[in-house]
Design a protein around this motif. Structure first.
Motif, mmCIF file in Angstrom:
data_model
loop_
_atom_site.group_PDB
_atom_site.id
_atom_site.type_symbol
_atom_site.label_atom_id
_atom_site.label_comp_id
_atom_site.label_asym_id
_atom_site.label_seq_id
_atom_site.Cartn_x
_atom_site.Cartn_y
_atom_site.Cartn_z
ATOM 1 N N ASP A 55 0.842 -1.181 0.000
ATOM 2 C CA ASP A 55 0.000 0.000 0.000
ATOM 3 C C ASP A 55 0.888 1.245 0.000
ATOM 4 O OD1 ASP A 55 -1.523 2.109 1.898
ATOM 5 O OD2 ASP A 55 -2.980 0.875 0.807
ATOM 6 N N SER A 56 0.370 2.366 -0.473
ATOM 7 C CA SER A 56 1.157 3.606 -0.513
ATOM 8 C C SER A 56 1.578 4.073 0.879
ATOM 9 C CB SER A 56 0.378 4.711 -1.215
ATOM 10 O OG SER A 56 -0.820 4.985 -0.518
ATOM 11 N N SER A 57 0.866 3.631 1.920
ATOM 12 C CA SER A 57 1.231 4.040 3.283
ATOM 13 C C SER A 57 2.583 3.481 3.713
ATOM 14 C CB SER A 57 0.149 3.612 4.277
ATOM 15 O OG SER A 57 0.094 2.205 4.387
ATOM 16 N N PHE A 58 3.091 2.447 3.009
ATOM 17 C CA PHE A 58 4.393 1.886 3.357
ATOM 18 C C PHE A 58 5.546 2.798 2.947
ATOM 19 C CE2 PHE A 58 2.179 -1.995 4.243
ATOM 20 C CZ PHE A 58 2.983 -2.628 5.168
ATOM 21 N N GLY A 59 5.265 3.906 2.304
ATOM 22 C CA GLY A 59 6.318 4.853 1.954
ATOM 23 C C GLY A 59 6.251 6.133 2.754
ATOM 24 N N GLN A 60 5.289 6.251 3.675
ATOM 25 C CA GLN A 60 5.056 7.507 4.370
ATOM 26 C C GLN A 60 5.957 7.735 5.576
ATOM 27 O OE1 GLN A 60 0.871 7.490 5.228
ATOM 28 N NE2 GLN A 60 0.306 7.953 3.109
ATOM 29 N N ALA A 62 9.374 6.334 8.192
ATOM 30 C CA ALA A 62 10.640 5.590 8.159
ATOM 31 C C ALA A 62 10.455 4.140 8.601
ATOM 32 C CB ALA A 62 11.672 6.283 9.041
ATOM 33 N N ASP A 63 9.671 3.910 9.652
ATOM 34 C CA ASP A 63 9.511 2.533 10.125
ATOM 35 C C ASP A 63 8.773 1.671 9.101
ATOM 36 O OD1 ASP A 63 7.205 4.029 10.690
ATOM 37 O OD2 ASP A 63 6.656 2.763 12.387
ATOM 38 N N ARG A 64 7.818 2.234 8.404
ATOM 39 C CA ARG A 64 7.115 1.462 7.371
ATOM 40 C C ARG A 64 8.004 1.205 6.163
ATOM 41 N NH1 ARG A 64 0.751 2.960 7.256
ATOM 42 N NH2 ARG A 64 0.375 2.565 9.454
ATOM 43 N N ARG A 65 8.878 2.151 5.833
ATOM 44 C CA ARG A 65 9.830 1.920 4.733
ATOM 45 C C ARG A 65 10.800 0.795 5.088
ATOM 46 N NH1 ARG A 65 9.353 7.620 4.308
ATOM 47 N NH2 ARG A 65 11.207 7.947 5.589
ATOM 48 N N VAL A 66 11.197 0.721 6.362
ATOM 49 C CA VAL A 66 12.063 -0.372 6.806
ATOM 50 C C VAL A 66 11.324 -1.698 6.707
ATOM 51 C CG1 VAL A 66 13.242 -1.350 8.818
ATOM 52 C CG2 VAL A 66 13.515 1.061 8.277
ATOM 53 N N MET A 67 10.059 -1.735 7.138
ATOM 54 C CA MET A 67 9.275 -2.969 7.029
ATOM 55 C C MET A 67 9.108 -3.385 5.569
ATOM 56 S SD MET A 67 6.299 -2.898 9.911
ATOM 57 C CE MET A 67 5.742 -1.219 9.709
ATOM 58 N N ARG A 68 8.865 -2.423 4.690
ATOM 59 C CA ARG A 68 8.723 -2.733 3.263
ATOM 60 C C ARG A 68 10.013 -3.326 2.718
ATOM 61 N NH1 ARG A 68 7.551 2.232 -0.393
ATOM 62 N NH2 ARG A 68 9.722 2.604 0.139
ATOM 63 N N ALA A 69 11.154 -2.751 3.093
ATOM 64 C CA ALA A 69 12.444 -3.264 2.628
ATOM 65 C C ALA A 69 12.706 -4.670 3.165
ATOM 66 C CB ALA A 69 13.565 -2.314 3.045
ATOM 67 N N LEU A 70 12.411 -4.907 4.441
ATOM 68 C CA LEU A 70 12.609 -6.231 5.034
ATOM 69 C C LEU A 70 11.761 -7.287 4.337
ATOM 70 C CD1 LEU A 70 12.670 -5.480 8.864
ATOM 71 C CD2 LEU A 70 14.506 -6.499 7.537
ATOM 72 N N LEU A 71 10.486 -6.995 4.155
ATOM 73 C CA LEU A 71 9.590 -7.961 3.525
ATOM 74 C C LEU A 71 9.943 -8.182 2.056
ATOM 75 C CD1 LEU A 71 6.267 -6.811 5.189
ATOM 76 C CD2 LEU A 71 7.449 -8.976 5.579
ATOM 77 N N SER A 72 10.326 -7.119 1.357
ATOM 78 C CA SER A 72 10.733 -7.259 -0.051
ATOM 79 C C SER A 72 11.950 -8.152 -0.168
ATOM 80 C CB SER A 72 11.041 -5.890 -0.654
ATOM 81 O OG SER A 72 9.889 -5.102 -0.704
ATOM 82 N N ARG A 73 12.916 -7.959 0.721
ATOM 83 C CA ARG A 73 14.132 -8.769 0.706
ATOM 84 C C ARG A 73 13.833 -10.222 1.085
ATOM 85 N NH1 ARG A 73 17.747 -6.120 4.454
ATOM 86 N NH2 ARG A 73 17.148 -4.279 3.319
#
Length: 96
Positions: A55-60, A62-73
């Motif tokens: 969802d676009s909220s994962f870029g809003q 810093a903590d959500r951007r970290v979660m997005r990066a972890l899950l993507s990896r």
């Protein structure tokens, strides 16, 4: 890295971590479904994985951007299994 923690029989947790130095995140798993239950065909193509969409909220924040990066990896296709000829398969080093 992924770890499913089922020590408590009433709750299932999924730990996602960036190895070896972190960060890590813990998620409570609410539902698990098989491919058959979702009426999807299992892919048997080399390097094929499910698509992860955020969802676009994962870029809003810093903590959500970290979660997005972890899950993507964690759910990414490993470099040598992509089927693009990127690895020699000999386990050696090399540039890239």
């Amino acid at each position: 890295s992924l770890l499913l923690d089922a020590r408590d029989p009433r709750r299932l947790y999924m730990w996602v971590g960036g190895c070896p130095d972190g960060p890590t995140a813990m998620f409570r798993v609410m539902n698990i479904h098989t491919v058959a239950e979702l009426k999807l065909e299992a892919r048997r193509v080399l390097g094929a994985r499910n698509v992860v969409v955020f969802d676009s909220s994962f870029g809003q924040t810093a903590d959500r951007r970290v979660m997005r990066a972890l899950l993507s990896r964690a759910f990414a296709v490993p470099r040598r299994h992509r089927g693009d000829g990127g690895g020699s398969g000999d386990g050696g080093g090399g540039s890239g």
